[in-house]
Structures are given as structure tokens and as C-alpha cells.
Design an enzyme around this catalytic site. Structure first.
Site, PDB file in Angstrom:
ATOM      1  CG  ASN A 176       1.113  -3.212   1.794  1.00  0.00           C
ATOM      2  OD1 ASN A 176       1.555  -4.012   0.964  1.00  0.00           O
ATOM      3  ND2 ASN A 176       1.834  -2.208   2.273  1.00  0.00           N
ATOM      4  CE  LYS A 182       3.304  -3.422   5.421  1.00  0.00           C
ATOM      5  NZ  LYS A 182       3.784  -2.752   6.616  1.00  0.00           N
ATOM      6  CG  HIS A 211       4.255   1.343   2.539  1.00  0.00           C
ATOM      7  ND1 HIS A 211       5.210   1.004   3.469  1.00  0.00           N
ATOM      8  CD2 HIS A 211       3.065   0.979   3.066  1.00  0.00           C
ATOM      9  CE1 HIS A 211       4.603   0.446   4.511  1.00  0.00           C
ATOM     10  NE2 HIS A 211       3.295   0.430   4.294  1.00  0.00           N
ATOM     11  CD  GLU A 238       6.921  -1.570   5.290  1.00  0.00           C
ATOM     12  OE1 GLU A 238       6.553  -2.211   4.299  1.00  0.00           O
ATOM     13  OE2 GLU A 238       6.340  -1.607   6.389  1.00  0.00           O
ATOM     14  CD  GLU A 260       0.274   2.788   5.711  1.00  0.00           C
ATOM     15  OE1 GLU A 260      -0.496   1.858   5.908  1.00  0.00           O
ATOM     16  OE2 GLU A 260       1.400   2.639   5.214  1.00  0.00           O
ATOM     17  N   GLY A 286       3.355  -1.913  11.970  1.00  0.00           N
ATOM     18  CA  GLY A 286       3.947  -3.184  12.376  1.00  0.00           C
ATOM     19  C   GLY A 286       4.419  -3.221  13.818  1.00  0.00           C
ATOM     20  CB  SER A 330      -0.821  -1.488  14.671  1.00  0.00           C
ATOM     21  OG  SER A 330       0.578  -1.678  14.594  1.00  0.00           O
TER      22      SER A 330
HETATM   23  O1  G3H Z   1       0.528  -0.692   4.496  1.00  0.00           O
HETATM   24  C1  G3H Z   1       0.245  -1.075   5.627  1.00  0.00           C
HETATM   25  C2  G3H Z   1       0.899  -0.538   6.790  1.00  0.00           C
HETATM   26  O2  G3H Z   1       2.263  -0.461   6.625  1.00  0.00           O
HETATM   27  C3  G3H Z   1       0.460  -1.098   8.086  1.00  0.00           C
HETATM   28  O3  G3H Z   1       1.090  -2.297   8.407  1.00  0.00           O
HETATM   29  P1  G3H Z   1       0.601  -3.067   9.726  1.00  0.00           P
HETATM   30  O4  G3H Z   1      -0.888  -3.192   9.621  1.00  0.00           O
HETATM   31  O5  G3H Z   1       1.295  -4.399   9.689  1.00  0.00           O
HETATM   32  O6  G3H Z   1       1.001  -2.212  10.892  1.00  0.00           O
END
Ligand code: G3H
Length: 251
Positions: free
Chosen positions: A12, A14, A96, A98, A168, A174, A214
Site C-alpha cells: 500500500n 498510500k 483502511h 486512514e 491492521e 506506521g 509495521s
Molecule cells: O496498509 C498498510 C498499513 O497501513 C501498514 O502501514 P505500515 O507498514 O507503514 O505500518
């Protein structure tokens, strides 16, 4: 991961990348080598869906990171499943954390989006997960079951092959605080049990439940060893060449 479920990794991106950076990602993904037994899908920003679909090898899927709940109309700023399909893209990530927590998307809206995307023929990656305070007050199951129920109620029986569920935990996204393999497995196992009791045993056995939060090249293999973890949804680490190790984590 059970052998009957194909290992699945979502990258992802983002709201990251420009054409130059994307070319770099495409170059390391194309060079691989990628485990042929793993399914890889990249979630890319909407303005690059067409670009990525044209440039990535056909063996790598592309996903939108969001879409709206109807086909077209006066919805400034939104994109529809029909548009996503029109540029050759097959997948969409929905709900998601977010989208839920920054943009205020409700369970009901996410469920409507899942329903419409599936009916238009897209494959969906619906996301669920508890916040830190919910975990600390012992509400993890209550939260993820209710998020899951909203989505599951909108998935027709014949569409389950087009669904990959992402768990998640919000506190792990993150933050560098990955859930331990045991913590993640505990929730994944309970989600599968919930599906068995509330949908049916066949769906519970075949649907892939992937973990996000993460995930790195260092921790991906331990996570992949757990019985009910069928892959990962990766944010930050999907932008770097080390991502190849995450895709290959079940080898
Ligand atoms: O969609 C992915 C997740 O939000 C994980 O993000 P991350 O790997 O940066 O913690």
C-alpha cells in the site's frame, strides 16, 4: 498459513511516489525475483493507476486505495469501481484505518463501498483493526467483529473468492510497533472462527486474512509462519527494494 490459501502481499503506497519514484519501484519489482507462489498487489495513488497498470508486469496486480459506492455522478473528487476497471485495474483497498480515522468513514459507508465494488467485478481488500485504547480496554474482539460484520453482511455468497481481509491494528500502523506474531495470530484465529460461525466453514477456511502494521523484511517471516496469517498489507516498507523479502516471506 495453511497450504490451501495462496500467500498474498499487498503493497500500500498510500499518498507516496511520483513517476520517477514509481519507476524505481517498478524496476525492483520487475527484477524480483518474486516467489511465483505468492500473489502480489500494489495499492497505488489514483492518478497513477493507469500508469502503473501499463508499466507493471501482468503477474503483479494493481489496486486502488479507495473508491466510491456508486458508478458515476456528481461526487467531486471520488472515483468509481467502473473507472478503476476501465484502466485495467482489478483490486481496491477499502476501509483502511486512514480512511476510517482521518476521513471519518463509517462501517456503513465502507460496507456500501464493498458491496458496490464487488457487484462491479472488482476484488476487494477490506481493512479492519482496533485502536490502542480499544485494545488496552479489552475491546479488540468486539471492535474487529463489529467492523467485520458490517462488511460480511454485504458480501454475496458467490463473491468470497474476490475478498482478502486485512487485519491492521491501528496502533501498529506506521509506528514501528508490529503486533507480535502471537498477538496477530490470536486475532486472525478469532476472525476465522467468527467467519466459521457467522458465514460458513468453507468461507472461513478459504478466505485469506492478511496482517498489516509495521511489517518489515525482518519480521515478515515469523508472521508468515502463523497458521491463520496468509500474508501482509505493507505500507512504508513496500516502497523500498527490501519489499521483495516480504513478498517472498513464505518461501
Ligand atoms: O496498509 C498498510 C498499513 O497501513 C501498514 O502501514 P505500515 O507498514 O507503514 O505500518
Amino acid at each position: 498459513m495453511a497450504p490451501e490459501r495462496k500467500f498474498f502481499v499487498g503493497g500500500n503506497w498510500k499518498m507516496n511516489g511520483n513517476k520517477k519514484e514509481i519507476d524505481g519501484i517498478i524496476a525492483f519489482l520487475t527484477a524480483g525475483p518474486l516467489d511465483p507462489n505468492a500473489e502480489l498487489v500494489c495499492g497505488v495513488p489514483p492518478c497513477y493507476l493507469d500508469y502503473c497498470r501499463q508499466k507493471l508486469p501482468g503477474s503483479i496486480g494493481v489496486a486502488a486505495q479507495n473508491c466510491f459506492k456508486v458508478a458515476k455522478g456528481a461526487f467531486t473528487g471520488e472515483i468509481s469501481p467502473a473507472m478503476i476497471k476501465d484502466v485495467g485495474v482489478e483490486w481496491v483497498i477499502l476501509g483502511h484505518s486512514e480512511r476510517r480515522n482521518v476521513f471519518g468513514e463509517s462501517d456503513a459507508l465502507i460496507a456500501e463501498k464493498v458491496s458496490h465494488a464487488l457487484s462491479e467485478g472488482l476484488k476487494v481488500i477490506p481493512c479492519i483493526g482496533e485502536k490502542l485504547e480499544e485494545r488496552e480496554s479489552g475491546k479488540t474482539e468486539e471492535v474487529v467483529f463489529s467492523q467485520l460484520k458490517a462488511i460480511v453482511d454485504k458480501i454475496p455468497e458467490d463473491k468470497w473468492d474476490n475478498v482478502v481481509i486485512a487485519y491492521e491494528p491501528v496502533w501498529a500502523i506506521g509506528t514501528g510497533k508490529t503486533a507480535s506474531p502471537q498477538q496477530a495470530q490470536e486475532v486472525h484465529g478469532k476472525l476465522r472462527q467468527w467467519l466459521s460461525e457467522n458465514v460458513n466453514a468453507e468461507v472461513a477456511q478459504k478466505v485469506r486474512i492478511i496482517y498489516g502494521g509495521s511489517v518489515t523484511a525482518e519480521n515478515c517471516r515469523e508472521l508468515a509462519k502463523e497458521a491463520d496469517i496468509d500474508g501482509s498489507l505493507v505500507g512504508g516498507a513496500s516502497l523500498k527494494p527490501d519489499f521483495i523479502h516480504i513478498v517472498n516471506a513464505s518461501q
